[in-house]
Design a protein around this motif. Structure first.
Motif, PDB file in Angstrom:
ATOM      1  N   GLU A 198      -4.361  -1.456   4.422  1.00 25.35           N
ATOM      2  CA  GLU A 198      -5.799  -1.463   4.561  1.00 25.35           C
ATOM      3  C   GLU A 198      -6.755  -1.977   5.783  1.00 25.35           C
ATOM      4  O   GLU A 198      -7.607  -1.610   6.135  1.00 25.35           O
ATOM      5  N   ARG A 199      -5.881  -3.196   5.973  1.00 22.13           N
ATOM      6  CA  ARG A 199      -6.620  -4.088   7.204  1.00 22.13           C
ATOM      7  C   ARG A 199      -6.024  -3.738   8.486  1.00 22.13           C
ATOM      8  O   ARG A 199      -6.401  -3.804   9.590  1.00 22.13           O
TER       9      ARG A 199
ATOM     10  N   ARG B 238       4.151 -11.854   8.207  1.00 22.12           N
ATOM     11  CA  ARG B 238       4.185 -12.938   7.118  1.00 22.12           C
ATOM     12  C   ARG B 238       5.428 -13.605   6.987  1.00 22.12           C
ATOM     13  O   ARG B 238       6.792 -13.197   7.494  1.00 22.12           O
TER      14      ARG B 238
ATOM     15  N   ARG C 266      -3.862   6.292   8.032  1.00 21.72           N
ATOM     16  CA  ARG C 266      -4.091   5.573   6.706  1.00 21.72           C
ATOM     17  C   ARG C 266      -3.957   6.143   5.517  1.00 21.72           C
ATOM     18  O   ARG C 266      -3.061   5.871   4.688  1.00 21.72           O
TER      19      ARG C 266
ATOM     20  N   GLU D  84       5.701  -6.462  -6.049  1.00 16.65           N
ATOM     21  CA  GLU D  84       4.929  -7.202  -5.425  1.00 16.65           C
ATOM     22  C   GLU D  84       4.963  -7.124  -3.908  1.00 16.65           C
ATOM     23  O   GLU D  84       3.972  -7.264  -3.157  1.00 16.65           O
TER      24      GLU D  84
ATOM     25  N   LEU E  11       0.096  -2.514   0.542  1.00 20.99           N
ATOM     26  CA  LEU E  11      -1.173  -1.824   0.888  1.00 20.99           C
ATOM     27  C   LEU E  11      -2.111  -2.602   1.323  1.00 20.99           C
ATOM     28  O   LEU E  11      -3.192  -2.150   1.885  1.00 20.99           O
ATOM     29  N   ASP E  12      -2.352  -3.938   0.992  1.00 22.04           N
ATOM     30  CA  ASP E  12      -3.244  -4.817   1.361  1.00 22.04           C
ATOM     31  C   ASP E  12      -3.272  -4.866   3.150  1.00 22.04           C
ATOM     32  O   ASP E  12      -4.201  -4.538   3.999  1.00 22.04           O
ATOM     33  N   LEU E  13      -1.944  -4.924   3.559  1.00 25.35           N
ATOM     34  CA  LEU E  13      -1.823  -5.075   4.982  1.00 25.35           C
ATOM     35  C   LEU E  13      -2.272  -3.611   5.561  1.00 25.35           C
ATOM     36  O   LEU E  13      -2.669  -3.568   6.844  1.00 25.35           O
TER      37      LEU E  13
ATOM     38  N   SER F   5       2.308  -4.561  -3.405  1.00 20.37           N
ATOM     39  CA  SER F   5       1.013  -4.640  -3.337  1.00 20.37           C
ATOM     40  C   SER F   5       0.476  -5.479  -2.009  1.00 20.37           C
ATOM     41  O   SER F   5      -0.542  -5.316  -1.397  1.00 20.37           O
ATOM     42  N   ARG F   6       1.311  -6.095  -1.884  1.00 24.36           N
ATOM     43  CA  ARG F   6       1.124  -6.750  -0.195  1.00 24.36           C
ATOM     44  C   ARG F   6       1.008  -5.933   0.878  1.00 24.36           C
ATOM     45  O   ARG F   6       0.237  -5.943   1.796  1.00 24.36           O
TER      46      ARG F   6
END
Length: 443
Positions: A125-126, A77, A18, A115, A121-123, A118-119
């Motif tokens: 992390e999870r 998504r 990661r 945008e 980086l969230d993905l 941003s999405r």
């Protein structure tokens, strides 16, 4: 300029992968920003050459590919803006046609790419970074980081083609340190070696799988061919003598009245070149740059030599005769560092021939990684056992005799997209790319 070094093969934990992916993605986006924020809106939307896209197309294409592969393919998504997919499909619209498309304006392109990131980086992390070929080893994130860096190199080429005041700057490469090379060429003994890779986690499909090749003994230059050496070819009438040229190459230079590398001109008895908006004398001891495959091949014939095959180049770059194994890089398995290679747009030119002794191979060959892409004599073909992954349009559609293989990377290539196994390819007429060469000969 920040660059992303590839991680060592043992960095396989989820947290390690990661962090590696985060660093690679962030470094690529920093570079994209630097290449697009240094010019005004007219420069972003202009087509500086029919060979290249407007910079704003590259910017939105980077975001679109990241959305397609990470948010949709990995994250499941829904599309953010499905109506723009055809605009940024590199196979649907040739580069010369892209300025006429209803492209996103610069502010919209930046907003879209931001945008998406941003999405992503969230993905990231999870994500568990396992559970299928796209996720295992963080491959999809590495593929997208490499894709963005490859477009950053493309945008740097556009900057070189752009007319106008200089907008980019970087420190000069370091002066060569240590002992000079011991000889102009070295012998590479014949025998088998392991070519390609089956273990590098972010290697692309055309680098795979690892397989054994038998390569007869050959000699290879310890350094890339320099501007000074290439000027001897010009002075000896190399561009006027058809016997040195492949027939198609002779047609090219006659049809386009070529007499020197791209961006060179003769003035007041000396050779000058244009480099990112600056006109300067051609440095004698730098590797020659902006030559086509035909020019490299003609020089090699004139010199009584030839271009190395792709297998010869990789054996010279990776084979350790003491152990018999293939290394990740000429100097070993450790990641590239500024002391070993000129990569990552740290400098806006190749270093002098003979630089980077810390990066030389066990046989004493230098600058195999970085500085200039090196033309080989080989057509771009699949390895035995090749399998498409994850899409045909990355490699398979280019296989055949139309494209020649380049190896080693250039000063414009980030380490994340440069390995001893990495394969680049282009049409033999291309001159705008950051390509040079070295020569070889039979024993």
């Amino acid at each position: 300029m920040t660059s992303a070094a590839t991680a060592s093969p043992d960095a396989t934990s989820a947290d390690g992968l990661r962090q590696r992916a985060l660093h690679a993605l962030s470094a690529a986006r920093d570079r994209t920003g630097a290449l697009t924020e240094c010019v005004d809106e007219p420069d972003l939307t202009a087509q500086h050459s029919p060979l290249m896209s407007p910079l704003v197309w590259d910017l939105a294409h980077i975001g679109n590919q990241e959305e397609l592969w990470l948010l949709r393919a990995v994250g499941g998504r829904e599309p953010m803006h499905p109506e723009i997919d055809p605009l940024y499909d590199a196979f649907e619209h040739p580069r010369a046609e892209r300025p006429a498309l209803p492209l996103l304006a610069p502010a919209e392109a930046r907003g879209y790419a931001t945008e998406v990131r941003s999405r992503v980086l969230d993905l990231l992390e999870r994500s568990a970074l396992e559970g299928g070929p796209l996720l295992d080893g963080g491959f999809a994130f590495g593929m997208i980081a490499q894709h963005e860096q490859q477009h950053d190199e493309t945008m740097l080429i556009t900057h070189q083609l752009r007319r106008g005041e200089p907008v980019l700057s970087a420190p000069e490469p370091p002066v060569p340190q240590g002992a000079p090379v011991a000889a102009a060429e070295v012998l590479v003994d014949g025998g088998p070696f392991a070519m390609g890779t089956s273990t590098e986690p972010w290697a692309l499909d055309n680098e795979r799988p690892a397989h054994h090749r038998f390569v007869p003994s050959f000699f290879i230059d310890t350094l890339p061919v320099t501007n000074g050496a290439y000027q001897h070819f010009i002075a000896d009438g190399g561009y006027q003598e058809p016997r040195w040229w492949a027939p198609e190459g002779w047609e090219q230079i006659r049809g386009h009245d070529l007499a020197a590398p791209l961006f060179w001109r003769r003035e007041a008895g000396q050779w000058l070149r244009r480099r990112f908006g600056v006109v300067e004398p051609v440095p004698q001891d730098e590797p020659v740059l902006h030559v086509s495959w035909y020019e490299a091949d003609a020089y090699a014939r004139w010199a009584g030599r030839r271009l190395p095959t792709e297998a010869e180049w990789e054996k010279a770059a990776r084979h350790d005769p003491a152990t018999g194994r293939s290394m990740r890089y000429p100097w070993g398995d450790e990641d590239p560092t500024p002391e070993r290679a000129n990569l990552g747009q740290r400098h806006l030119r190749p270093a002098r021939a003979g630089s980077y002794p810390a990066g030389e191979s066990p046989l004493g060959v230098r600058q195999l990684i970085g500085d200039v892409w090196e033309w080989t004599s080989s057509d771009f073909l699949p390895y035995p056992g090749f399998a498409v992954f994850p899409y045909r349009e990355y490699s398979e559609v280019f296989f055949g005799s139309a494209h020649k293989v380049l190896r080693g990377g250039s000063f414009a290539v980030d380490p994340v997209a440069c390995r001893g196994t990495f394969r680049n390819w282009d049409l033999p007429v291309r001159r705008q790319i950051f390509a040079g060469f070295r020569t070889a000969r039979d024993v």
